[in-house]
Each structure stands twice: as structure tokens, then as C-alpha cells.
Motif scaffolding. Structure first.
Motif, PDB file in Angstrom:
ATOM      1  N   GLU A  62     -15.478   9.583  -5.832  1.00 33.56           N
ATOM      2  CA  GLU A  62     -15.831  10.046  -7.176  1.00 33.56           C
ATOM      3  C   GLU A  62     -14.780   9.679  -8.223  1.00 33.56           C
ATOM      4  N   ILE A  63     -13.547   9.421  -7.783  1.00 36.26           N
ATOM      5  CA  ILE A  63     -12.495   9.100  -8.752  1.00 36.26           C
ATOM      6  C   ILE A  63     -11.973   7.679  -8.573  1.00 36.26           C
ATOM      7  N   ALA A  64     -12.686   6.846  -7.824  1.00 37.36           N
ATOM      8  CA  ALA A  64     -12.177   5.505  -7.495  1.00 37.36           C
ATOM      9  C   ALA A  64     -11.819   4.705  -8.744  1.00 37.36           C
ATOM     10  N   LYS A  65     -12.726   4.639  -9.707  1.00 33.24           N
ATOM     11  CA  LYS A  65     -12.469   3.859 -10.928  1.00 33.24           C
ATOM     12  C   LYS A  65     -11.373   4.497 -11.770  1.00 33.24           C
ATOM     13  N   GLU A  66     -11.406   5.796 -11.862  1.00 31.86           N
ATOM     14  CA  GLU A  66     -10.429   6.495 -12.691  1.00 31.86           C
ATOM     15  C   GLU A  66      -9.017   6.421 -12.084  1.00 31.86           C
ATOM     16  N   LEU A  67      -8.943   6.463 -10.752  1.00 32.11           N
ATOM     17  CA  LEU A  67      -7.644   6.340 -10.097  1.00 32.11           C
ATOM     18  C   LEU A  67      -7.063   4.943 -10.316  1.00 32.11           C
ATOM     19  N   GLU A  68      -7.921   3.941 -10.283  1.00 31.15           N
ATOM     20  CA  GLU A  68      -7.462   2.573 -10.586  1.00 31.15           C
ATOM     21  C   GLU A  68      -6.896   2.508 -12.004  1.00 31.15           C
ATOM     22  N   ALA A  69      -7.593   3.139 -12.936  1.00 29.96           N
ATOM     23  CA  ALA A  69      -7.131   3.131 -14.327  1.00 29.96           C
ATOM     24  C   ALA A  69      -5.789   3.853 -14.463  1.00 29.96           C
ATOM     25  N   ALA A  70      -5.647   4.955 -13.743  1.00 29.97           N
ATOM     26  CA  ALA A  70      -4.382   5.691 -13.790  1.00 29.97           C
ATOM     27  C   ALA A  70      -3.244   4.832 -13.236  1.00 29.97           C
ATOM     28  N   ALA A  71      -3.527   4.109 -12.165  1.00 22.68           N
ATOM     29  CA  ALA A  71      -2.502   3.237 -11.582  1.00 22.68           C
ATOM     30  C   ALA A  71      -2.055   2.175 -12.578  1.00 22.68           C
ATOM     31  N   ARG A  72      -3.010   1.637 -13.334  1.00 19.03           N
ATOM     32  CA  ARG A  72      -2.644   0.624 -14.333  1.00 19.03           C
ATOM     33  C   ARG A  72      -1.776   1.237 -15.434  1.00 19.03           C
ATOM     34  N   GLU A  73      -2.066   2.490 -15.791  1.00 16.48           N
ATOM     35  CA  GLU A  73      -1.247   3.180 -16.789  1.00 16.48           C
ATOM     36  C   GLU A  73       0.186   3.348 -16.266  1.00 16.48           C
ATOM     37  N   TYR A  74       0.297   3.699 -15.014  1.00 16.39           N
ATOM     38  CA  TYR A  74       1.627   3.869 -14.414  1.00 16.39           C
ATOM     39  C   TYR A  74       2.389   2.543 -14.412  1.00 16.39           C
ATOM     40  N   LYS A  76       2.198   0.175 -16.463  1.00 23.60           N
ATOM     41  CA  LYS A  76       2.634  -0.211 -17.801  1.00 23.60           C
ATOM     42  C   LYS A  76       4.066   0.239 -18.076  1.00 23.60           C
ATOM     43  N   VAL A  77       4.437   1.375 -17.533  1.00 26.27           N
ATOM     44  CA  VAL A  77       5.781   1.904 -17.774  1.00 26.27           C
ATOM     45  C   VAL A  77       6.670   1.766 -16.547  1.00 26.27           C
ATOM     46  N   ASN A  78       6.136   1.118 -15.517  1.00 22.52           N
ATOM     47  CA  ASN A  78       6.895   0.847 -14.301  1.00 22.52           C
ATOM     48  C   ASN A  78       6.547  -0.568 -13.846  1.00 22.52           C
ATOM     49  N   SER A  79       7.031  -1.545 -14.587  1.00 25.08           N
ATOM     50  CA  SER A  79       6.630  -2.930 -14.370  1.00 25.08           C
ATOM     51  C   SER A  79       7.100  -3.482 -13.033  1.00 25.08           C
ATOM     52  N   ASP A  80       8.003  -2.763 -12.368  1.00 26.38           N
ATOM     53  CA  ASP A  80       8.494  -3.216 -11.071  1.00 26.38           C
ATOM     54  C   ASP A  80       7.635  -2.721  -9.913  1.00 26.38           C
ATOM     55  N   VAL A  81       6.536  -2.008 -10.219  1.00 26.89           N
ATOM     56  CA  VAL A  81       5.682  -1.452  -9.177  1.00 26.89           C
ATOM     57  C   VAL A  81       4.257  -1.982  -9.321  1.00 26.89           C
ATOM     58  N   LYS A  82       3.665  -2.398  -8.211  1.00 26.05           N
ATOM     59  CA  LYS A  82       2.252  -2.823  -8.166  1.00 26.05           C
ATOM     60  C   LYS A  82       1.538  -1.905  -7.198  1.00 26.05           C
ATOM     61  N   ILE A  83       0.458  -1.274  -7.664  1.00 24.05           N
ATOM     62  CA  ILE A  83      -0.276  -0.311  -6.854  1.00 24.05           C
ATOM     63  C   ILE A  83      -1.634  -0.889  -6.465  1.00 24.05           C
ATOM     64  N   ASN A  84      -1.881  -0.966  -5.175  1.00 23.92           N
ATOM     65  CA  ASN A  84      -3.157  -1.439  -4.641  1.00 23.92           C
ATOM     66  C   ASN A  84      -3.909  -0.245  -4.067  1.00 23.92           C
ATOM     67  N   ILE A  85      -5.161  -0.075  -4.471  1.00 25.53           N
ATOM     68  CA  ILE A  85      -5.925   1.098  -4.039  1.00 25.53           C
ATOM     69  C   ILE A  85      -7.175   0.671  -3.277  1.00 25.53           C
ATOM     70  N   GLN A  86      -7.362   1.256  -2.113  1.00 25.06           N
ATOM     71  CA  GLN A  86      -8.596   1.064  -1.339  1.00 25.06           C
ATOM     72  C   GLN A  86      -9.235   2.425  -1.135  1.00 25.06           C
ATOM     73  N   THR A  87     -10.519   2.527  -1.454  1.00 23.95           N
ATOM     74  CA  THR A  87     -11.235   3.790  -1.349  1.00 23.95           C
ATOM     75  C   THR A  87     -12.271   3.705  -0.241  1.00 23.95           C
ATOM     76  N   VAL A  88     -12.236   4.649   0.677  1.00 24.72           N
ATOM     77  CA  VAL A  88     -13.220   4.739   1.758  1.00 24.72           C
ATOM     78  C   VAL A  88     -13.688   6.175   1.829  1.00 24.72           C
ATOM     79  N   GLY A  89     -14.949   6.398   1.565  1.00 25.23           N
ATOM     80  CA  GLY A  89     -15.456   7.763   1.585  1.00 25.23           C
ATOM     81  C   GLY A  89     -16.946   7.759   1.362  1.00 25.23           C
ATOM     82  N   GLY A  90     -17.452   8.832   0.779  1.00 25.81           N
ATOM     83  CA  GLY A  90     -18.897   8.919   0.568  1.00 25.81           C
ATOM     84  C   GLY A  90     -19.598   8.991   1.907  1.00 25.81           C
TER      85      GLY A  90
END
Length: 454
Positions: A62-74, A76-90
Motif C-alpha cells: 500500500e505504500i510502495a510508491k510513497e516509500l520510493e518517493a520518501a527515499a528519493r527525498e532522503y 536529496k539531502v544525503n547524496s552519498d546514499v542510494k536506496i533500493n526498495i523491493q516490495t513483496v506483499g499483497g
């Protein structure tokens, strides 16, 4: 994750006071909107000089897209970090997928665990998070399911409640006063009334797709073997810890559980062939069910709001929650608890662990993160300090109402033996609906398997 019994009632009720001013925490955010948040312990200076990739393996579709967006926000202020998200559920078994993920050698840095049983199963892979800044901000009882010998191994996702979600407009047009539904008898009477009006065509002009009172997602064994079952076992165990410690299960309210399942099946679109419910998945129940007004009631929780809102905002705002009554027990309440936790892989590198911890802290304690938690994830926060960010969605407010009124029962299913709820009880409920076994056989097998698996 229910009863007005000790641990959850005390802990979760305090949760929803929403009055303690929270001290925001962030480690690497320096933007203006987060300047009022105090700094968390920063990742090492070396971490700032290297690009660190964090792999997140999470269950909440339910939050897959929103969590991706939050990671991109993070990022922006932490350019040394890359966050990869995989969602498995439903419709997928997250627990099985997580085990496969680790066995493949591609271990995530952040992953999800449930309560006491999951913590036991994954403790050898879980980082001790006791020193994290959010620990002291946790609402009373929120960390209980993730604490072993005084050490905290995971961050609670949120507080959730579930029950019978219904369409207020349909009820009003059918002349049904939902405020009078306070026990199984009144729920059953409302279902009968609505069923007659649907079959007579009385509601057809305004709700052309409306075909049944309920839709029951029996294909999803977490819906049946965890959530439906919990309404009965939360009357037997005070909390998930009690369930986790129990060598046997008695099924004191087996008859009430049967009645609750039968009610959903008897007034569903598959009433004449209940085995067909075993093909009904989450999407059919939610997206193609209540969201388009094909059915009036479903057993789900406040987490569906965002999905329904994406389909039809007016329907989403018309949703509310009815109790999930077990005859002879506490009948006017809904189950409320912590659905899952965030864990950090203790075998990740020091840089990865530092960044993983910092991201989780930022998500739950910075101004930007808190906005995502409440206004984009539609979560009820598990931490203090969210004043001014109380849930404004219809279902979040409904859960809060039940908590304020003291009409809650605990979530105990995270204390079930590993796999028992979904693989044993959920499967047996499917067999029962398909008329392959009797209810008595289902209960007998479930009792035996609990003791065996425990």
C-alpha cells in the motif's frame, strides 16, 4: 496485531493520545524544513565520503510508491546514499519471500519482521537498535513485540486497526443505522437487511454495481488465518507475548469464529458456491470490490484508504469501520496493534548499517519524514511527537475513535508458531469453505498443529 486486556490496551491507548511533543531527529538532513529536528548520531565521516547502497525488502504494498518517493527525498539531502526498495506483499507470502531472499545470498540491509515469533526466528540477523534516538520516543507497548532481554531489535511500522470496513452512503440509503451495530446479532441483522435491499433492486439505480453485502478474500490466508482468526484468539490470549509462550491453543471461541466466517461467506457474491471465495484476492476485495461499490462491507484495515482513494476519493471518504464481534466475547471492538517492524541486517557492513539506521530515523523523526508517515502513507504514528499531524483520512480517524473509546482488542497473531496461521488455519478455512472438511476437523487439526509446531 486487541482486547481491552493489559498490554495492548495500555500501550496502544496511550499511543493515540497524540499529545506528547516529539523531539524530531535527523542525522544528515540540513534543509530548512528540518532545522528544528535535533541531530541523530551521524554516520561516520568516512560514510559521507563514499556512496553507500541500501537494499530495502519490505512487505507493505500500500505504500510502495510513497516509500520510493520518501527515499528519493532522503537522497536529496544525503547524496552519498542510494536506496533500493523491493516490495513483496499483497497476495505474496512475504515471510517465505524473505527467507528465500536471505538464502539466495542477496541479503537486504533493511527488512520487516513481525512480533515475538519473527524476532526469535530472525534474531541472529537482527542488529541491536537499542541506542537509536527513536527508542525513547516509542509509544508505550509499541516496542514490546520487538524487545528481547531488554534489547530493541526493530522499529515499529505504525499502529493499525482493522474490522469490517463499510460504505456509509450505502448504509444510509438502505436505512441502516451503523451506530446501532455493536455486537454480532446487530451486525447479522444489518447484513440481512442490506442483502434483501440489494436483491430486490432497491439500491440498483444509485449503486448499479452493488451485488453483495460482503466480499471475503479467502485466497489471502493472512486475511483468514491471521486477521479473522485473531478476533477469536485475542479473546484467549492477552497479547502476542502470551500467544508466543503458549504450548497449546484451546479455541475457546471456535463457535464465534465460525459464525463470523459464515456471515461473510453467506452474504457474499459467492454465497451459492462458497469455495469460489478461495479465488478472491486482495485486489478483488478492495480495488474491484468496495472501491467501486460492488460490495458494501469488507474485512480489512485502515491501510486500504490510500488505494481506495486513488480509485475514488469520494468512496474513500465515505468509509468507516464496524466492530468484528465474536459472540460471547468482547463484541463492540476492533483489533488494534503494530503490524510489522523494520529490522536492520546486523551482517551488513558498518557503512550500510549506519546509513540504514539513519534513513529509518529520518523517515520517522524528521519533518519531511513525518509528513510522509501521516499524510502520504496514511499511518498512525508509533512514536510521540506528531502533534498537528494526526490522521485526517476517514479510516485513520475511525481507528483513533475506537482507541479513544477503549473499544480495542489486541493483535496476537505475531505470537503464533511460524507459519501456523496462514499455512495451517488459513488453508483449513479454505478447505472448510470448499466443503472439503468440517469446521470441527479444521479446529482439531489447528490445535494439533499448534502444539506440534510450537
Amino acid at each position: 496485531m486487541k482486547k481491552s486486556k493489559k498490554l495492548l490496551t495500555v500501550g496502544i491507548l496511550i499511543v493515540f493520545a497524540f499529545v506528547t511533543i516529539f523531539t524530531g531527529c535527523t542525522s544528515q538532513t540540513t534543509n530548512e524544513e528540518d532545522k528544528n529536528a535535533t541531530d541523530t548520531p551521524k554516520a561516520s565521516e568516512k560514510a559521507k565520503q563514499e556512496t553507500v547502497e541500501i537494499d530495502v525488502f519490505q512487505f507493505k504494498v500500500e505504500i510502495a510508491k510513497e516509500l520510493e518517493a520518501a527515499a528519493r527525498e532522503y537522497e536529496k539531502v544525503n547524496s552519498d546514499v542510494k536506496i533500493n526498495i523491493q516490495t513483496v506483499g499483497g497476495g505474496d507470502d512475504y515471510g517465505a519471500a524473505l527467507r528465500a531472499k536471505f538464502q539466495s545470498g542477496s541479503e537486504p540491509d533493511i527488512y520487516n519482521v513481525g512480533g515475538p515469533q519473527d524476532i526469535k526466528d530472525w534474531i541472529d540477523k537482527s542488529e541491536d537498535l537499542s541506542d537509536q534516538p527513536w527508542v525513547d520516543l516509542a509509544l508505550d507497548g509499541a516496542l514490546a513485540g520487538a524487545t528481547v532481554d531488554g534489547k530493541v531489535y526493530a522499529l515499529p511500522f505504525n499502529i493499525e486497526g482493522y474490522g469490517f470496513i463499510y460504505n456509509k452512503a450505502i448504509f444510509a440509503d438502505a436505512g441502516i443505522d451503523a451506530s446501532k451495530i455493536v455486537d454480532f446479532a446487530s451486525l447479522e441483522e444489518a447484513a440481512k437487511t442490506l442483502d434483501k435491499k440489494i436483491k430486490s433492486g432497491e439500491l440498483k439505480e444509485k449503486y448499479p454495481l452493488l451485488e453483495a453485502v460482503f466480499e471475503y478474500a479467502a485466497k489471502e490466508t493472512w486475511v483468514t488465518g491471521l486477521h479473522t482468526l485473531n478476533t477469536a484468539l485475542s479473546q484467549e490470549f492477552d497479547n502476542s507475548q502470551d500467544a508466543f509462550k503458549a504450548d497449546k491453543v484451546e479455541f475457546k471461541y471456535a463457535d464465534g469464529l465460525k459464525a463470523l466466517i459464515n456471515l461473510q461467506a453467506d452474504y457474499s457474491s459467492s454465497a451459492d458456491s462458497k469455495g469460489k471465495l478461495n479465488s478472491v484476492d486482495y485486489s478483488t476485495q478492495v480495488d474491484e470490490g468496495i472501491a467501486i461499490e460492488r460490495v458494501a462491507i469488507i474485512q480489512q484495515g485502515n491501510w486500504i484508504f490510500g488505494g481506495v482513494n486513488d480509485i475514488d476519493p469520494q468512496v474513500a471518504e465515505n468509509l468507516d469501520i464496524l466492530p468484528m464481534p465474536i459472540k460471547g466475547a468482547k463484541e463492540d471492538s476492533i483489533p488494534v496493534g503494530v503490524p510489522m517492524y523494520w529490522s536492520v541486517n546486523k551482517d551488513s557492513s558498518d557503512l550500510e548499517k549506519a546509513a540504514a539506521k539513519d534513513f529509518l530515523s529520518w523517515l520517522y523523526t524528521s519533518d519531511t519524514g513525518k509528513d510522509y508517515i501521516v499524510n502520504k502513507f496514511f499511518f498512525i504514528p508509533p512514536l510521540k511527537g506528531y502533534d498537528g499531524l494526526e490522521p485526517k483520512d476517514s479510516l485513520g480517524m475511525a481507528v483513533e475513535r475506537y482507541i479513544q473509546e477503549g473499544k480495542t482488542i489486541p493483535w496476537v497473531f505475531m505470537g503464533y508458531p511460524t507459519g501456523w496461521g496462514m499455512e495451517v488455519v488459513g488453508t483449513d478455512i479454505q478447505k472448510y469453505l470448499a466443503d472439503e472438511i468440517t469446521w470441527e476437523e479444521a479446529i482439531s487439526n489447528s490445535k494439533a498443529k499448534w502444539s506440534e509446531m510450537r
